[in-house]
Design a protein around this motif. Structure first.
Motif, PDB file in Angstrom:
ATOM      1  N   THR A  80       0.832  -1.209   0.000  1.00 42.72           N
ATOM      2  CA  THR A  80       0.000   0.000   0.000  1.00 42.72           C
ATOM      3  C   THR A  80       0.863   1.255   0.000  1.00 42.72           C
ATOM      4  O   THR A  80       0.599   2.217  -0.745  1.00 42.72           O
ATOM      5  CB  THR A  80      -0.928   0.017   1.230  1.00 42.72           C
ATOM      6  OG1 THR A  80      -1.777  -1.136   1.203  1.00 42.72           O
ATOM      7  CG2 THR A  80      -1.796   1.273   1.240  1.00 42.72           C
ATOM      8  N   HIS A  83       2.507   1.773  -3.381  1.00 45.57           N
ATOM      9  CA  HIS A  83       1.554   2.302  -4.349  1.00 45.57           C
ATOM     10  C   HIS A  83       1.335   3.797  -4.139  1.00 45.57           C
ATOM     11  O   HIS A  83       1.148   4.551  -5.113  1.00 45.57           O
ATOM     12  CB  HIS A  83       0.222   1.555  -4.232  1.00 45.57           C
ATOM     13  CG  HIS A  83       0.294   0.142  -4.724  1.00 45.57           C
ATOM     14  ND1 HIS A  83      -0.587  -0.840  -4.323  1.00 45.57           N
ATOM     15  CD2 HIS A  83       1.156  -0.456  -5.586  1.00 45.57           C
ATOM     16  CE1 HIS A  83      -0.269  -1.981  -4.913  1.00 45.57           C
ATOM     17  NE2 HIS A  83       0.786  -1.773  -5.679  1.00 45.57           N
ATOM     18  N   LYS A  84       1.366   4.231  -2.887  1.00 47.93           N
ATOM     19  CA  LYS A  84       1.192   5.656  -2.594  1.00 47.93           C
ATOM     20  C   LYS A  84       2.378   6.465  -3.122  1.00 47.93           C
ATOM     21  O   LYS A  84       2.207   7.578  -3.635  1.00 47.93           O
ATOM     22  CB  LYS A  84       1.033   5.871  -1.085  1.00 47.93           C
ATOM     23  CG  LYS A  84      -0.334   5.475  -0.559  1.00 47.93           C
ATOM     24  CD  LYS A  84      -1.425   6.280  -1.240  1.00 47.93           C
ATOM     25  CE  LYS A  84      -2.806   5.753  -0.942  1.00 47.93           C
ATOM     26  NZ  LYS A  84      -3.853   6.501  -1.696  1.00 47.93           N
ATOM     27  N   ALA A  86       4.156   5.706  -5.699  1.00 48.80           N
ATOM     28  CA  ALA A  86       3.994   5.762  -7.151  1.00 48.80           C
ATOM     29  C   ALA A  86       2.858   6.707  -7.537  1.00 48.80           C
ATOM     30  O   ALA A  86       2.961   7.465  -8.518  1.00 48.80           O
ATOM     31  CB  ALA A  86       3.719   4.359  -7.688  1.00 48.80           C
ATOM     32  N   GLU A  87       1.780   6.681  -6.766  1.00 47.69           N
ATOM     33  CA  GLU A  87       0.612   7.519  -7.061  1.00 47.69           C
ATOM     34  C   GLU A  87       0.951   9.002  -7.029  1.00 47.69           C
ATOM     35  O   GLU A  87       0.451   9.787  -7.852  1.00 47.69           O
ATOM     36  CB  GLU A  87      -0.494   7.213  -6.045  1.00 47.69           C
ATOM     37  CG  GLU A  87      -1.761   8.030  -6.242  1.00 47.69           C
ATOM     38  CD  GLU A  87      -2.816   7.718  -5.195  1.00 47.69           C
ATOM     39  OE1 GLU A  87      -3.771   8.505  -5.070  1.00 47.69           O
ATOM     40  OE2 GLU A  87      -2.677   6.691  -4.497  1.00 47.69           O
ATOM     41  N   TYR A  88       1.819   9.390  -6.100  1.00 47.22           N
ATOM     42  CA  TYR A  88       2.165  10.807  -5.963  1.00 47.22           C
ATOM     43  C   TYR A  88       3.501  11.144  -6.615  1.00 47.22           C
ATOM     44  O   TYR A  88       4.063  12.218  -6.384  1.00 47.22           O
ATOM     45  CB  TYR A  88       2.185  11.197  -4.484  1.00 47.22           C
ATOM     46  CG  TYR A  88       0.792  11.261  -3.890  1.00 47.22           C
ATOM     47  CD1 TYR A  88       0.019  12.406  -4.003  1.00 47.22           C
ATOM     48  CD2 TYR A  88       0.238  10.149  -3.249  1.00 47.22           C
ATOM     49  CE1 TYR A  88      -1.267  12.464  -3.478  1.00 47.22           C
ATOM     50  CE2 TYR A  88      -1.041  10.193  -2.718  1.00 47.22           C
ATOM     51  CZ  TYR A  88      -1.788  11.348  -2.844  1.00 47.22           C
ATOM     52  OH  TYR A  88      -3.071  11.394  -2.335  1.00 47.22           O
ATOM     53  N   THR A 116       1.976  16.805   0.280  1.00 46.26           N
ATOM     54  CA  THR A 116       1.893  15.400  -0.146  1.00 46.26           C
ATOM     55  C   THR A 116       1.812  14.482   1.067  1.00 46.26           C
ATOM     56  O   THR A 116       1.034  13.519   1.087  1.00 46.26           O
ATOM     57  CB  THR A 116       3.120  15.023  -0.999  1.00 46.26           C
ATOM     58  OG1 THR A 116       3.193  15.888  -2.138  1.00 46.26           O
ATOM     59  CG2 THR A 116       3.039  13.579  -1.457  1.00 46.26           C
ATOM     60  N   GLN A 119      -1.617  14.577   2.510  1.00 41.68           N
ATOM     61  CA  GLN A 119      -2.595  13.895   1.667  1.00 41.68           C
ATOM     62  C   GLN A 119      -2.485  12.377   1.806  1.00 41.68           C
ATOM     63  O   GLN A 119      -3.497  11.671   1.863  1.00 41.68           O
ATOM     64  CB  GLN A 119      -2.394  14.290   0.198  1.00 41.68           C
ATOM     65  CG  GLN A 119      -3.460  13.739  -0.740  1.00 41.68           C
ATOM     66  CD  GLN A 119      -4.865  14.171  -0.354  1.00 41.68           C
ATOM     67  OE1 GLN A 119      -5.122  15.364  -0.151  1.00 41.68           O
ATOM     68  NE2 GLN A 119      -5.780  13.207  -0.234  1.00 41.68           N
ATOM     69  N   ILE A 120      -1.255  11.878   1.884  1.00 48.36           N
ATOM     70  CA  ILE A 120      -1.063  10.432   2.055  1.00 48.36           C
ATOM     71  C   ILE A 120      -1.595   9.992   3.416  1.00 48.36           C
ATOM     72  O   ILE A 120      -2.229   8.932   3.540  1.00 48.36           O
ATOM     73  CB  ILE A 120       0.423  10.057   1.906  1.00 48.36           C
ATOM     74  CG1 ILE A 120       0.884  10.297   0.464  1.00 48.36           C
ATOM     75  CG2 ILE A 120       0.651   8.596   2.283  1.00 48.36           C
ATOM     76  CD1 ILE A 120       2.346  10.001   0.221  1.00 48.36           C
ATOM     77  N   ASP A 123      -5.241   9.724   3.069  1.00 40.95           N
ATOM     78  CA  ASP A 123      -5.607   8.532   2.294  1.00 40.95           C
ATOM     79  C   ASP A 123      -5.555   7.275   3.166  1.00 40.95           C
ATOM     80  O   ASP A 123      -6.441   6.413   3.089  1.00 40.95           O
ATOM     81  CB  ASP A 123      -4.659   8.365   1.102  1.00 40.95           C
ATOM     82  CG  ASP A 123      -4.842   9.449   0.054  1.00 40.95           C
ATOM     83  OD1 ASP A 123      -5.873  10.152   0.099  1.00 40.95           O
ATOM     84  OD2 ASP A 123      -3.942   9.595  -0.800  1.00 40.95           O
ATOM     85  N   ASN A 127      -8.519   4.511   4.471  1.00 41.93           N
ATOM     86  CA  ASN A 127      -8.381   3.151   3.930  1.00 41.93           C
ATOM     87  C   ASN A 127      -8.646   2.142   5.055  1.00 41.93           C
ATOM     88  O   ASN A 127      -7.785   1.868   5.884  1.00 41.93           O
ATOM     89  CB  ASN A 127      -6.973   2.956   3.354  1.00 41.93           C
ATOM     90  CG  ASN A 127      -6.825   1.647   2.605  1.00 41.93           C
ATOM     91  OD1 ASN A 127      -7.463   0.649   2.934  1.00 41.93           O
ATOM     92  ND2 ASN A 127      -5.958   1.638   1.601  1.00 41.93           N
TER      93      ASN A 127
END
Length: 213
Positions: A80, A83-84, A86-88, A116, A119-120, A123, A127
């Motif tokens: 997870t 992926h975060k 990579a997402e940002y 950032t 924001q993570i 998120d 989740n």
């Protein structure tokens, strides 16, 4: 010598030979039986001696099974976070330490823009699967690490651990991972901060990504 006399002598010789073979067979069987009884007696003594040894309940813990359970949550949390990154659009090698605030929300310690990072954190707070996996991991991972280390020291040097002895029940039905984690957490909460620091432990759990031990 008449034919009848020859037949009688042959019959007598055959009978004697048969009796001799029967006697030899009986003697052989008797000796074999004695050897079997002796072997059985020896095996019985061995079983009695080994069976007389008493093993602590901790020696029966399913540590490998515990590690598998922890490994699943560990892999999910790690994936997870990757992926975060990579997402940002962050460097995949960015070092991240995730912990929880007193409010229960996540806190991230990493070199990244403040916006950032916030924001993570948001998120992750939203989740549900991540929150549940992190919650289990924060309790189970320290427990498994402690149990594994204590058992390794016991096997290697014969060193017993009083904390482990308190955690483990004589009834194996009550030695599941959740049972041990609950007892270990209670013992840690009852221990003073000084004692935890001396043992190299911390009450607050943090998950680290891309950090070297």
């Amino acid at each position: 010598m008449s034919l009848l006399t020859s037949l009688m002598r042959a019959g007598t010789s055959f009978q004697q030979a048969t009796e001799n073979r029967a006697a030899q067979k009986a003697a052989t069987q008797a000796n074999a039986g004695a050897d079997v009884e002796k072997s059985a007696a020896t095996d019985s003594d061995s079983v009695t001696i080994n069976g007389g040894e008493t093993h602590k309940a901790s020696s029966k813990l399913s540590v490998n099974s515990f590690k598998q359970n922890v490994g699943q949550d560990h892999a999910f949390v790690k994936d997870t976070l990757r992926h975060k990154l990579a997402e940002y659009g962050l460097n995949p090698a960015t070092r991240i330490a995730v912990s929880r605030k007193e409010s229960g929300d996540f806190s991230i310690n990493a070199l990244m823009p403040e916006s950032t990072r916030q924001q993570i954190e948001k998120d992750l707070d939203n989740n549900k699967a991540f929150r549940q996996a992190f919650g289990r991991l924060s309790v189970n991972e320290p427990t498994v690490s402690f149990v594994d280390t204590a058992l390794r020291l016991n096997q290697a040097y014969g060193v017993s651990n009083s904390v482990l002895d308190q955690m483990v029940s004589e009834n194996q039905q009550f030695n599941g991972l959740q049972d041990l984690a609950h007892r270990y957490d209670s013992l840690r909460k009852n221990a003073g901060a000084t004692a935890l620091e001396a043992a190299g432990q911390n009450r607050q759990y943090a998950f680290s990504l891309n950090t070297r031990a």
